[in-house]
Design an enzyme around this catalytic site. Structure first.
Site, PDB file in Angstrom:
ATOM      1  N   GLY A  13       0.839  -1.198   0.000  1.00  0.00           N
ATOM      2  CA  GLY A  13       0.000   0.000   0.000  1.00  0.00           C
ATOM      3  C   GLY A  13       0.873   1.246   0.000  1.00  0.00           C
ATOM      4  O   GLY A  13       1.944   1.270  -0.618  1.00  0.00           O
ATOM      5  N   ALA A  17       4.593   0.102  -1.209  1.00  0.00           N
ATOM      6  CA  ALA A  17       4.962   0.464  -2.582  1.00  0.00           C
ATOM      7  C   ALA A  17       6.102   1.483  -2.564  1.00  0.00           C
ATOM      8  O   ALA A  17       7.010   1.424  -3.409  1.00  0.00           O
ATOM      9  CB  ALA A  17       3.743   1.028  -3.319  1.00  0.00           C
ATOM     10  N   GLU A 131      11.775   1.227  13.260  1.00  0.00           N
ATOM     11  CA  GLU A 131      11.958   2.680  13.302  1.00  0.00           C
ATOM     12  C   GLU A 131      10.726   3.442  12.813  1.00  0.00           C
ATOM     13  O   GLU A 131      10.357   4.482  13.362  1.00  0.00           O
ATOM     14  CB  GLU A 131      13.180   3.067  12.452  1.00  0.00           C
ATOM     15  N   GLY A 136       7.085   8.109  12.170  1.00  0.00           N
ATOM     16  CA  GLY A 136       7.426   7.945  10.744  1.00  0.00           C
ATOM     17  C   GLY A 136       8.901   8.049  10.424  1.00  0.00           C
ATOM     18  O   GLY A 136       9.686   7.174  10.782  1.00  0.00           O
ATOM     19  N   ILE A 138      11.207  10.110  11.511  1.00  0.00           N
ATOM     20  CA  ILE A 138      12.133  10.634  12.537  1.00  0.00           C
ATOM     21  C   ILE A 138      12.872   9.460  13.195  1.00  0.00           C
ATOM     22  O   ILE A 138      12.228   8.540  13.699  1.00  0.00           O
ATOM     23  CB  ILE A 138      11.362  11.420  13.634  1.00  0.00           C
ATOM     24  N   GLY A 189      -6.476  13.848   2.424  1.00  0.00           N
ATOM     25  CA  GLY A 189      -5.836  12.552   2.680  1.00  0.00           C
ATOM     26  C   GLY A 189      -5.005  12.512   3.956  1.00  0.00           C
ATOM     27  O   GLY A 189      -4.253  11.572   4.187  1.00  0.00           O
ATOM     28  N   ASP A 203      -3.858   6.294  18.285  1.00  0.00           N
ATOM     29  CA  ASP A 203      -2.609   6.164  17.523  1.00  0.00           C
ATOM     30  C   ASP A 203      -1.431   6.732  18.330  1.00  0.00           C
ATOM     31  O   ASP A 203      -0.366   6.111  18.423  1.00  0.00           O
ATOM     32  CB  ASP A 203      -2.775   6.921  16.190  1.00  0.00           C
ATOM     33  N   LYS A 207       2.058   4.674  19.947  1.00  0.00           N
ATOM     34  CA  LYS A 207       3.456   5.107  19.775  1.00  0.00           C
ATOM     35  C   LYS A 207       4.076   5.423  21.139  1.00  0.00           C
ATOM     36  O   LYS A 207       5.228   5.081  21.409  1.00  0.00           O
ATOM     37  CB  LYS A 207       3.504   6.328  18.855  1.00  0.00           C
TER      38      LYS A 207
HETATM   39  N1  LIG Z   1       0.778   5.451   5.810  1.00  0.00           N
HETATM   40  C1  LIG Z   1       1.647   6.025   6.627  1.00  0.00           C
HETATM   41  O1  LIG Z   1       1.967   7.209   6.495  1.00  0.00           O
HETATM   42  C2  LIG Z   1       2.272   5.242   7.746  1.00  0.00           C
HETATM   43  C3  LIG Z   1       3.222   5.859   8.591  1.00  0.00           C
HETATM   44  C4  LIG Z   1       3.834   5.104   9.606  1.00  0.00           C
HETATM   45  C5  LIG Z   1       3.483   3.780   9.775  1.00  0.00           C
HETATM   46  N2  LIG Z   1       2.526   3.215   8.947  1.00  0.00           N
HETATM   47  C6  LIG Z   1       2.196   1.814   9.176  1.00  0.00           C
HETATM   48  O2  LIG Z   1       2.573   1.071   8.020  1.00  0.00           O
HETATM   49  C7  LIG Z   1       1.688  -0.034   7.847  1.00  0.00           C
HETATM   50  C8  LIG Z   1       1.101   0.019   6.427  1.00  0.00           C
HETATM   51  O3  LIG Z   1       0.378   1.226   6.278  1.00  0.00           O
HETATM   52  P1  LIG Z   1      -0.141   1.725   4.841  1.00  0.00           P
HETATM   53  O4  LIG Z   1      -0.603   3.125   5.043  1.00  0.00           O
HETATM   54  O5  LIG Z   1       0.861   1.440   3.801  1.00  0.00           O
HETATM   55  O6  LIG Z   1      -1.422   0.759   4.641  1.00  0.00           O
HETATM   56  P2  LIG Z   1      -2.253   0.490   3.306  1.00  0.00           P
HETATM   57  O7  LIG Z   1      -1.974   1.548   2.291  1.00  0.00           O
HETATM   58  O8  LIG Z   1      -3.653   0.234   3.718  1.00  0.00           O
HETATM   59  O9  LIG Z   1      -1.604  -0.876   2.754  1.00  0.00           O
HETATM   60  C9  LIG Z   1      -1.842  -2.112   3.366  1.00  0.00           C
HETATM   61  C10 LIG Z   1      -1.344  -3.209   2.423  1.00  0.00           C
HETATM   62  O10 LIG Z   1      -1.509  -4.461   3.069  1.00  0.00           O
HETATM   63  C11 LIG Z   1      -2.048  -5.372   2.139  1.00  0.00           C
HETATM   64  N3  LIG Z   1      -2.784  -6.428   2.832  1.00  0.00           N
HETATM   65  C12 LIG Z   1      -3.923  -6.323   3.563  1.00  0.00           C
HETATM   66  N4  LIG Z   1      -4.297  -7.529   4.024  1.00  0.00           N
HETATM   67  C13 LIG Z   1      -3.379  -8.411   3.552  1.00  0.00           C
HETATM   68  C14 LIG Z   1      -3.222  -9.797   3.664  1.00  0.00           C
HETATM   69  N5  LIG Z   1      -4.087 -10.551   4.344  1.00  0.00           N
HETATM   70  N6  LIG Z   1      -2.167 -10.374   3.043  1.00  0.00           N
HETATM   71  C15 LIG Z   1      -1.277  -9.654   2.339  1.00  0.00           C
HETATM   72  N7  LIG Z   1      -1.384  -8.300   2.209  1.00  0.00           N
HETATM   73  C16 LIG Z   1      -2.412  -7.710   2.800  1.00  0.00           C
HETATM   74  C17 LIG Z   1      -2.939  -4.560   1.227  1.00  0.00           C
HETATM   75  O11 LIG Z   1      -3.111  -5.243   0.001  1.00  0.00           O
HETATM   76  P3  LIG Z   1      -3.955  -4.623  -1.226  1.00  0.00           P
HETATM   77  O12 LIG Z   1      -3.188  -3.404  -1.674  1.00  0.00           O
HETATM   78  O13 LIG Z   1      -3.921  -5.683  -2.260  1.00  0.00           O
HETATM   79  O14 LIG Z   1      -5.305  -4.307  -0.703  1.00  0.00           O
HETATM   80  C18 LIG Z   1      -2.085  -3.285   1.102  1.00  0.00           C
HETATM   81  O15 LIG Z   1      -1.184  -3.400   0.042  1.00  0.00           O
HETATM   82  C19 LIG Z   1       0.656   0.062   8.979  1.00  0.00           C
HETATM   83  O16 LIG Z   1       1.063  -0.715  10.065  1.00  0.00           O
HETATM   84  C20 LIG Z   1       0.720   1.544   9.372  1.00  0.00           C
HETATM   85  O17 LIG Z   1       0.329   1.776  10.710  1.00  0.00           O
HETATM   86  C21 LIG Z   1       1.941   3.913   7.956  1.00  0.00           C
END
Ligand SMILES: NC(=O)c1ccc[n+]([C@@H]2O[C@H](COP(=O)([O-])OP(=O)(O)OC[C@H]3O[C@@H](n4cnc5c(N)ncnc54)[C@H](OP(=O)(O)O)[C@@H]3O)[C@@H](O)[C@H]2O)c1
Length: 437
Positions: A13, A17, A131, A136, A138, A189, A203, A207
């Protein structure tokens, strides 16, 4: 040159990516820095057909992240799925049990199962790096875990949720309501369709629980954190804070006190001139106070694909640089088995200054009754201001009190007493004041 480090990414995601893109775009730099290539050899997500906007090369697709965690085709399992149970937990556990290093950005998972997972990592002699899970991009985990040896932390606090800081910043700068700012944050967003998790403090609490463990060598106890969100912060509070020389921030604070460790998340007034008050918008900041170092403040991007990927890639690079057979440092600074149960300080014993905003009937005796309730509870006042309130200014007044240091219990007793006296026309507002340089 050493053999390439083989990376499997589960979750493609926002963060996953971006990590794949950075590993591809920066392959040459990473090879030079790590002394070996870092190659994505496996990936897993739900939808195999979705365009991820990045060339995943010859990486093998796994439908099941647990199967990917166990394959001998990877050295590092990168968990970017999210959630504290289900596939994230089972795949991280499977990867550690299979002797794979793990990198994750998942604070919810660590807040709930971090110590148990750390025990497996330490038993298996592999790294569990996280980390990106706190603030994020930092580098706060590295700073606390590696750069502060010998320091005793007295307090760690921070702005750990960009959504809340964005809303509070715009409310102050543009005089907008909480609801209008939230809608804008969702449109841009910065906030989820269901924003409860961010704005009610969950959240930040996740942390903070990780920072508390690193700071005080305690077992993670996220469920014990006192929590208030920002949804009841109004323009009246923001304006009054400004008049008094304060700015309102949602802080997570962990502090050692005589009665135990305080862990609290709530809207907080910080002096406008303090460094943390200058942290605006989606930016995060973490302040760490120690006996040797004094106060250190780290600030920077706390979320978003690139910033978070920067931290994840840094964690992967540390694994690429680590030597085979080298004993890795413990996950939370101390061996997981030595992390102590945490002694919780009751919120009622919290000591500090308080801002109290009361909307009262405009009648004789109200002011005196408020002052009496304060005196009865031995609360000394730094300031008390009264002015006309709302559309019915002839009928009601606003009274704003700022206390010297007192206790939460005394403030609650005084405010309960004032409420029982039946002088209020609206819910009382109480905001804690936090000391900050
Ligand atoms: N976004 C941020 O800014 C940010 C910052 C710090 C930490 N994080 C942490 O990073 C992690 C990911 O966040 P994100 O924002 O990238 O989430 P996201 O955009 O919702 O992406 C989640 C990904 O997990 C995949 N997924 C869901 N269920 C699955 C399963 N059963 N098997 C395999 N893949 C599966 C989804 O697949 P599909 O794409 O095919 O649906 C998607 O690609 C979370 O723990 C979040 O707390 C995020």
């Amino acid at each position: 040159m050493a053999e390439a480090l083989r990376v499997g990414i589960a979750g493609l995601g926002t963060v996953g990516a971006s990590v794949a893109r950075v590993l591809r775009d920066k392959a040459a730099e990473l090879t030079r820095q790590c002394g070996r290539e870092v190659v994505v050899t496996a990936v897993s997500a739900r939808d195999p057909k979705r365009d991820r906007g990045v060339d995943l090369g010859a990486a093998k697709w796994f439908e099941d992240p647990v199967a990917m965690a166990q394959t001998a085709e990877i050295d590092v399992f990168v968990e970017l799925i999210g959630g504290d149970e289900g596939p994230s937990r089972s795949s991280v556990k499977a990867a550690l049990e299979a002797g794979r290093h793990v990198v994750t950005a998942n604070k919810a998972l660590l807040a709930k199962h971090g110590v148990a997972l750390a025990e497996i990592a330490e038993r298996k002699g592999v790294l569990l790096n996280y980390e990106a899970a706190v603030a994020g991009g930092i580098p706060v985990i590295k700073t606390m875990r590696e750069a502060m040896a010998g320091n005793s932390v007295t307090r760690v606090f921070g702005i750990l949720n960009g959504t809340c800081n964005y809303i509070l910043t715009r409310m102050e700068a543009e005089g907008l309501s909480f609801d209008d700012c939230l809608k804008d944050a969702q449109r841009l967003g910065y906030a989820e369709a269901d924003p409860t998790f961010d704005i009610e403090g969950h959240d930040t609490a996740h942390k903070l629980s990780i920072l508390t463990s690193l700071a005080f060598g305690t077992r993670i106890a996220a469920n014990d954190i006192y929590m208030e969100g920002i949804s009841n912060i109004s323009q009246a509070d923001i304006r009054a804070a400004g008049d008094l020389g304060y700015r309102i921030k949602l802080l997570g604070v962990a502090q050692r006190t005589e009665s135990g460790i305080e862990q609290r998340v709530h809207p907080t007034m910080v002096p406008t001139a303090s460094v943390i008050a200058q942290v605006h918008g989606v930016t995060n900041a973490v302040a760490i106070e120690t006996d040797i170092l004094g106060e250190l403040l780290l600030s920077g991007p706390g979320a978003g694909g690139n910033a978070t990927a920067s931290a994840v890639v840094g964690d992967i690079a540390d694994i690429a640089k680590s030597r085979p057979g080298f004993q890795h440092g413990p996950v939370f600074g101390l061996p997981a088995k030595e992390l102590r149960p945490y002694k919780k300080a009751q919120m009622r014993s919290h000591a500090g200054g308080y801002f109290i905003r009361l909307t009262v009937h405009d009648r004789i005796g109200v002011f005196a009754a408020i002052a009496k309730r304060m005196a009865d509870n031995e609360i000394s006042l730094e300031s008390i201001v009264q002015h006309a309130a709302g559309p019915d200014t002839a009928l009601q007044k606003t009274v704003i009190l700022v206390t010297h240091e007192t206790t939460e219990a005394a403030v609650r007793r005084a405010v309960d007493g004032i409420t029982r006296d039946d002088h209020l026309t609206d819910k009382p507002q109480v905001i804690r004041i936090e000391r900050a340089e």
